[in-house]
Design a protein around this motif. Structure first.
Motif, PDB file in Angstrom:
ATOM      1  N   ASP A  95      28.746  21.235  -9.394  1.00 48.33           N
ATOM      2  CA  ASP A  95      27.329  21.605  -9.494  1.00 48.33           C
ATOM      3  C   ASP A  95      26.974  22.757  -8.549  1.00 48.33           C
ATOM      4  OD1 ASP A  95      26.938  19.671 -11.405  1.00 48.33           O
ATOM      5  OD2 ASP A  95      26.110  18.183 -10.022  1.00 48.33           O
ATOM      6  N   LEU A  96      27.674  22.847  -7.423  1.00 48.84           N
ATOM      7  CA  LEU A  96      27.427  23.940  -6.481  1.00 48.84           C
ATOM      8  C   LEU A  96      28.056  25.248  -6.946  1.00 48.84           C
ATOM      9  CD1 LEU A  96      27.997  22.132  -3.056  1.00 48.84           C
ATOM     10  CD2 LEU A  96      25.826  23.021  -3.939  1.00 48.84           C
ATOM     11  N   GLY A  97      28.909  25.170  -7.959  1.00 47.07           N
ATOM     12  CA  GLY A  97      29.559  26.368  -8.472  1.00 47.07           C
ATOM     13  C   GLY A  97      30.751  26.822  -7.657  1.00 47.07           C
ATOM     14  N   THR A  98      31.410  25.907  -6.957  1.00 52.91           N
ATOM     15  CA  THR A  98      32.581  26.277  -6.153  1.00 52.91           C
ATOM     16  C   THR A  98      33.647  26.898  -7.050  1.00 52.91           C
ATOM     17  OG1 THR A  98      32.127  24.408  -4.681  1.00 52.91           O
ATOM     18  CG2 THR A  98      34.307  25.424  -4.520  1.00 52.91           C
ATOM     19  N   PRO A  99      34.105  28.114  -6.730  1.00 51.12           N
ATOM     20  CA  PRO A  99      35.042  28.822  -7.620  1.00 51.12           C
ATOM     21  C   PRO A  99      36.375  28.118  -7.842  1.00 51.12           C
ATOM     22  CG  PRO A  99      34.028  30.357  -6.084  1.00 51.12           C
ATOM     23  CD  PRO A  99      33.652  28.985  -5.621  1.00 51.12           C
ATOM     24  N   GLN A 100      36.912  27.504  -6.777  1.00 50.61           N
ATOM     25  CA  GLN A 100      38.201  26.837  -6.897  1.00 50.61           C
ATOM     26  C   GLN A 100      38.111  25.444  -6.273  1.00 50.61           C
ATOM     27  OE1 GLN A 100      41.139  27.799  -8.423  1.00 50.61           O
ATOM     28  NE2 GLN A 100      39.914  29.490  -9.254  1.00 50.61           N
ATOM     29  N   ILE A 101      38.327  24.423  -7.092  1.00 51.71           N
ATOM     30  CA  ILE A 101      38.273  23.039  -6.612  1.00 51.71           C
ATOM     31  C   ILE A 101      39.638  22.397  -6.816  1.00 51.71           C
ATOM     32  CG2 ILE A 101      37.194  20.773  -6.864  1.00 51.71           C
ATOM     33  CD1 ILE A 101      34.757  22.237  -8.076  1.00 51.71           C
ATOM     34  N   TRP A 102      40.236  21.982  -5.714  1.00 49.13           N
ATOM     35  CA  TRP A 102      41.495  21.238  -5.739  1.00 49.13           C
ATOM     36  C   TRP A 102      41.167  19.785  -5.410  1.00 49.13           C
ATOM     37  CZ3 TRP A 102      46.499  23.585  -6.186  1.00 49.13           C
ATOM     38  CH2 TRP A 102      46.466  24.980  -6.275  1.00 49.13           C
ATOM     39  N   ALA A 103      41.640  18.856  -6.232  1.00 48.21           N
ATOM     40  CA  ALA A 103      41.317  17.446  -6.008  1.00 48.21           C
ATOM     41  C   ALA A 103      42.578  16.591  -6.059  1.00 48.21           C
ATOM     42  CB  ALA A 103      40.312  16.962  -7.046  1.00 48.21           C
ATOM     43  N   LYS A 104      42.671  15.673  -5.123  1.00 47.70           N
ATOM     44  CA  LYS A 104      43.799  14.748  -5.079  1.00 47.70           C
ATOM     45  C   LYS A 104      43.530  13.572  -6.006  1.00 47.70           C
ATOM     46  CE  LYS A 104      46.087  11.435  -2.011  1.00 47.70           C
ATOM     47  NZ  LYS A 104      46.082  10.820  -0.667  1.00 47.70           N
ATOM     48  N   ALA A 105      44.539  13.181  -6.762  1.00 47.98           N
ATOM     49  CA  ALA A 105      44.425  12.033  -7.658  1.00 47.98           C
ATOM     50  C   ALA A 105      45.525  11.024  -7.347  1.00 47.98           C
ATOM     51  CB  ALA A 105      44.522  12.477  -9.114  1.00 47.98           C
ATOM     52  N   THR A 106      45.225   9.768  -7.589  1.00 51.50           N
ATOM     53  CA  THR A 106      46.209   8.720  -7.338  1.00 51.50           C
ATOM     54  C   THR A 106      46.869   8.225  -8.617  1.00 51.50           C
ATOM     55  OG1 THR A 106      44.412   7.091  -7.396  1.00 51.50           O
ATOM     56  CG2 THR A 106      45.083   7.921  -5.229  1.00 51.50           C
ATOM     57  N   SER A 107      46.376   8.671  -9.767  1.00 50.92           N
ATOM     58  CA  SER A 107      46.952   8.264 -11.047  1.00 50.92           C
ATOM     59  C   SER A 107      46.639   9.326 -12.085  1.00 50.92           C
ATOM     60  CB  SER A 107      46.378   6.919 -11.497  1.00 50.92           C
ATOM     61  OG  SER A 107      45.005   7.050 -11.831  1.00 50.92           O
ATOM     62  N   ARG A 108      47.348   9.282 -13.207  1.00 52.50           N
ATOM     63  CA  ARG A 108      47.089  10.230 -14.284  1.00 52.50           C
ATOM     64  C   ARG A 108      45.673  10.055 -14.830  1.00 52.50           C
ATOM     65  NH1 ARG A 108      50.468  14.161 -13.228  1.00 52.50           N
ATOM     66  NH2 ARG A 108      52.650  13.521 -13.264  1.00 52.50           N
ATOM     67  N   ALA A 109      45.211   8.799 -14.929  1.00 51.90           N
ATOM     68  CA  ALA A 109      43.859   8.549 -15.423  1.00 51.90           C
ATOM     69  C   ALA A 109      42.823   9.160 -14.477  1.00 51.90           C
ATOM     70  CB  ALA A 109      43.619   7.053 -15.582  1.00 51.90           C
ATOM     71  N   HIS A 110      43.041   8.980 -13.187  1.00 56.30           N
ATOM     72  CA  HIS A 110      42.158   9.564 -12.180  1.00 56.30           C
ATOM     73  C   HIS A 110      42.144  11.090 -12.327  1.00 56.30           C
ATOM     74  CE1 HIS A 110      41.213   9.952  -7.563  1.00 56.30           C
ATOM     75  NE2 HIS A 110      40.249  10.441  -8.325  1.00 56.30           N
ATOM     76  N   GLY A 111      43.320  11.665 -12.502  1.00 54.44           N
ATOM     77  CA  GLY A 111      43.422  13.108 -12.653  1.00 54.44           C
ATOM     78  C   GLY A 111      42.697  13.617 -13.889  1.00 54.44           C
ATOM     79  N   ARG A 112      42.797  12.877 -14.999  1.00 58.18           N
ATOM     80  CA  ARG A 112      42.111  13.302 -16.224  1.00 58.18           C
ATOM     81  C   ARG A 112      40.596  13.323 -16.023  1.00 58.18           C
ATOM     82  NH1 ARG A 112      46.183  10.219 -18.766  1.00 58.18           N
ATOM     83  NH2 ARG A 112      44.824   8.395 -18.893  1.00 58.18           N
ATOM     84  N   ILE A 113      40.088  12.328 -15.304  1.00 57.77           N
ATOM     85  CA  ILE A 113      38.650  12.288 -15.025  1.00 57.77           C
ATOM     86  C   ILE A 113      38.234  13.494 -14.189  1.00 57.77           C
ATOM     87  CG2 ILE A 113      36.825  11.020 -13.814  1.00 57.77           C
ATOM     88  CD1 ILE A 113      38.351   8.446 -14.535  1.00 57.77           C
ATOM     89  N   LEU A 114      39.013  13.788 -13.161  1.00 60.66           N
ATOM     90  CA  LEU A 114      38.693  14.921 -12.287  1.00 60.66           C
ATOM     91  C   LEU A 114      38.689  16.232 -13.063  1.00 60.66           C
ATOM     92  CD1 LEU A 114      40.779  13.912  -9.145  1.00 60.66           C
ATOM     93  CD2 LEU A 114      38.291  13.847  -9.377  1.00 60.66           C
ATOM     94  N   ARG A 115      39.640  16.393 -13.959  1.00 56.85           N
ATOM     95  CA  ARG A 115      39.688  17.620 -14.754  1.00 56.85           C
ATOM     96  C   ARG A 115      38.500  17.703 -15.709  1.00 56.85           C
ATOM     97  NH1 ARG A 115      43.838  20.910 -14.275  1.00 56.85           N
ATOM     98  NH2 ARG A 115      45.814  20.185 -13.397  1.00 56.85           N
TER      99      ARG A 115
END
Length: 222
Positions: A95-115
């Motif tokens: 929402d802040l418009g951050t150009p590059q967001i890197w996020a740590k995930a603990t599972s593939r499902a978690h990663g899909r949500i983040l993406r």
């Protein structure tokens, strides 16, 4: 939303667990502008004075705005123990418009949500470390860096016995094995880029790149 030209190359690291703290400390050591955000006062005390740090709850959009999160070009969400917090923080950064967001995930499902909510890059430190360790303990590799899943990979390894005493050119490594020797390290000598006349000995360490499956076969030749 700010003009993209207003962003700089500074990095906001949210969450100082093992992953987040390693990212923040490394960036700081490299001389990069970094600001860490942690809501746990105990962890804040542990890191206070060691890296630039503020105590705040990044799930609160107002808190992020007050610490100037909108000005950072890159943000790393190192918090993953709480799925809700991880998603809320990532959503706030989107929402802040951050150009590059890197996020740590603990599972593939978690990663899909983040993406799906807008993270540009999702990392799986535990999975990737486990996969890398499996390659190292199961063969002759000394290091293993997968550049793309199941694709181009770079490894460090001792040369197979059939290369001992031969030059890279004479061994015909690329045509016979389908991989490329980029360089070589001999004991007590600096790194040397591989040339056709580079001689290979048993004590050398090769830096080799190519398809992951071909590298596995090459590394496990006797």
């Amino acid at each position: 939303m700010p003009d993209p030209s207003a962003y700089n190359d500074s990095t906001l690291v949210i969450g100082l667990g093992r992953f987040g703290s390693a990212v923040a400390a490394t960036l700081d050591r490299l001389g990069r502008e970094v600001l860490a955000v942690e809501h746990d006062p105990v962890i804040v005390r542990q890191w206070s004075g060691r890296i630039p740090l503020v105590e705040a709850d990044a799930t609160d959009m107002e808190a992020l705005e007050q610490l100037g999160a909108v000005e950072f070009g890159t943000a790393v969400v190192g918090l993953s123990s709480s799925l809700e917090a991880s998603v809320l923080i990532t959503g706030n950064l989107v929402d802040l418009g951050t150009p590059q967001i890197w996020a740590k995930a603990t599972s593939r499902a978690h990663g899909r949500i983040l993406r799906r909510i807008g993270a540009h890059h999702v990392v799986y430190p535990e999975f990737d470390a486990g996969q890398r360790a499996a390659h190292l303990v199961s063969g002759r590799m000394l290091d293993y860096i997968e550049m793309e899943k199941g694709g181009f990979t770079i490894v460090k390894m001792h040369p197979p016995a059939e290369l001992h005493g031969f030059t890279i050119g004479d061994a015909k490594v690329r045509s016979r094995y389908g991989v490329t020797v980029f360089g070589l390290m001999s004991p007590g000598e600096p790194f040397e880029y591989a040339q056709p006349d580079t001689l290979v000995s048993a004590d050398d360490v090769l830096v080799v790149g190519g398809d992951a499956a071909l590298l596995e076969r090459f590394a496990n030749r006797r």
